[in-house]
Design a protein around this motif. Structure first.
Motif, short mmCIF file in Angstrom:
data_model
loop_
_atom_site.label_atom_id
_atom_site.label_comp_id
_atom_site.label_asym_id
_atom_site.label_seq_id
_atom_site.Cartn_x
_atom_site.Cartn_y
_atom_site.Cartn_z
N HIS A 126 0.83 -1.21 0.00
CA HIS A 126 0.00 0.00 0.00
C HIS A 126 0.87 1.26 0.00
N THR A 127 1.97 1.23 0.74
CA THR A 127 2.86 2.39 0.73
C THR A 127 3.45 2.62 -0.65
N ALA A 128 3.84 1.55 -1.32
CA ALA A 128 4.40 1.70 -2.67
C ALA A 128 3.37 2.29 -3.63
N GLN A 129 2.13 1.80 -3.55
CA GLN A 129 1.11 2.32 -4.45
C GLN A 129 0.82 3.80 -4.20
N ARG A 130 0.78 4.19 -2.93
CA ARG A 130 0.52 5.59 -2.63
C ARG A 130 1.72 6.46 -3.00
N ALA A 131 2.92 5.92 -2.86
CA ALA A 131 4.11 6.72 -3.15
C ALA A 131 4.20 7.06 -4.64
N VAL A 132 3.92 6.09 -5.51
CA VAL A 132 4.04 6.37 -6.94
C VAL A 132 2.94 7.30 -7.43
N GLN A 133 1.86 7.44 -6.66
CA GLN A 133 0.81 8.38 -7.04
C GLN A 133 1.19 9.83 -6.72
N LEU A 134 2.29 10.02 -5.99
CA LEU A 134 2.85 11.35 -5.69
C LEU A 134 1.87 12.22 -4.90
N ASP A 135 0.98 11.59 -4.14
CA ASP A 135 0.03 12.33 -3.31
C ASP A 135 -0.80 13.30 -4.14
N GLY A 136 -1.06 12.93 -5.41
CA GLY A 136 -1.87 13.77 -6.29
C GLY A 136 -1.17 15.00 -6.80
N GLN A 137 0.15 15.10 -6.66
CA GLN A 137 0.88 16.29 -7.11
C GLN A 137 1.34 16.14 -8.55
N ASP A 138 1.57 17.28 -9.17
CA ASP A 138 2.07 17.32 -10.54
C ASP A 138 3.56 17.58 -10.50
N PRO A 139 4.39 16.69 -11.07
CA PRO A 139 5.85 16.91 -11.04
C PRO A 139 6.28 18.18 -11.74
N ASP A 140 5.44 18.74 -12.59
CA ASP A 140 5.81 19.98 -13.27
C ASP A 140 5.70 21.20 -12.36
N ASP A 141 4.95 21.07 -11.25
CA ASP A 141 4.72 22.22 -10.39
C ASP A 141 5.77 22.38 -9.30
N GLU A 142 6.35 21.26 -8.82
CA GLU A 142 7.28 21.32 -7.70
C GLU A 142 8.55 20.55 -8.05
N PRO A 143 9.68 20.94 -7.42
CA PRO A 143 10.91 20.16 -7.61
C PRO A 143 10.75 18.75 -7.04
N PRO A 144 11.53 17.78 -7.53
CA PRO A 144 11.41 16.40 -7.03
C PRO A 144 11.59 16.28 -5.52
N ALA A 145 12.48 17.09 -4.93
CA ALA A 145 12.70 17.00 -3.49
C ALA A 145 11.45 17.39 -2.72
N GLN A 146 10.76 18.44 -3.16
CA GLN A 146 9.54 18.86 -2.48
C GLN A 146 8.40 17.85 -2.70
#
Length: 299
Positions: A126-146
């Protein structure tokens, strides 16, 4: 004119000041304050003080007139339930909450909760599935670290144990009764294992979130990046189910389960060719299937 000699004035009596709180009692007050503040509605002040015979008393300082706030006895019973999960005996009514000494029954209940938490934390799916969903964030909006930090925060809230263990940080629990000392030592050991398991979930969430962001920057396809990272992670997420006999209990020890396998052990196990390859790939090989069959029979 005769003047009567003045009587000698008695020295001024100094009233005793407030008795300083012992460090153990002060630490207990802080822990109870943190727990009750988490349970109480936002904006409500909670008072914690000594109970003259021994123990602590908790009361609501803010009038219970906050919108949607439950009645005082409901709040006190909610606080009692959360405080009792630490191991203290509690009594609650409409006026206050009494936190008394350690309770063997409550400590046994905490041991069961921690053991149950360890079993659930052994599943990383379950943690892996939620992690790859990026908590609903768009990678274009924030740096990877954030993005990775936000994913870790979301996973930490879902796990719930990190917040509850942080409330006990710096609090040394002890008792004069030998059987309670043993229970407290068992609780402390299980809490260390649970904290380590939660940290492994957060490490995995951070690694997978950054991997999704890195793959997304290469081919600009978010769904493909999530699918590829999740498929790659499953080799070591499920590594413990591929290992037969290497970490299991001895057959002569009935009722003893497999010890908790951490994330590092899983990734190492997945890198070993004999265990890391999914079973369906080896099913067509007769010698390997026969070996697995003998191993299963031996267990």
């Amino acid at each position: 004119m005769s003047i009567e000699p003045r009587a000698q004035v008695a020295p001024e009596r100094v009233l005793p000041g407030p008795v300083p709180v012992a460090p153990e009692a002060a630490a207990q007050q802080r822990v109870v304050q943190r727990i009750c503040a988490r349970v109480a509605p936002e904006g409500m002040r909670i008072g914690v003080g000594d109970l003259p015979p021994g123990g602590l008393q908790v009361w609501i300082e803010t009038p219970v007139d906050i919108a949607a706030a439950p009645e005082s006895w409901v709040l006190h019973h909610r606080m009692a339930r959360e405080v009792a999960l630490v191991g203290w005996h509690c009594e609650a009514d409409a006026d206050r909450l009494l936190v008394l000494g350690w309770s063997a029954a409550c400590l046994h209940n905490r041991v069961r909760l921690l053991q149950s938490g360890l079993r659930r934390l052994a599943d990383f799916e379950h943690t892996a599935q939620r992690a790859v969903q990026l908590d609903g964030q768009d990678p274009d909006d924030e740096p990877p670290a954030q993005v990775a930090a936000a994913v870790c925060s979301s996973i930490e809230r879902r796990l719930r144990w990190p917040e509850r263990l942080a409330e006990l940080a710096g609090f040394e629990r002890s008792s004069e009764l030998p059987h309670l000392q043993l229970l407290l030592a068992q609780v402390a050991g299980l809490e260390t294992k649970v904290a380590r398991a939660c940290e492994e979930h957060l490490v995995m969430a951070r690694v997978l979130a950054r991997a999704v962001c890195e793959q997304y920057t290469r081919h600009r396809d978010l769904h493909r990046a999530q699918r590829d990272v999740l498929a790659e992670s499953r080799r070591w997420v499920h590594a413990s189910t591929m290992i037969r006999g290497s970490a299991g209990a001895r057959p002569s020890t009935p009722g003893v389960g497999r010890p908790h396998m951490g994330l590092t052990e899983r990734r190492i196990a997945a890198s070993v060719i004999n265990h890391g390859v999914p079973r369906v790939t080896r099913a067509a090989t007769a010698p390997r299937a026969d070996h697995l069959g003998r191993t299963e029979d031996a267990r």
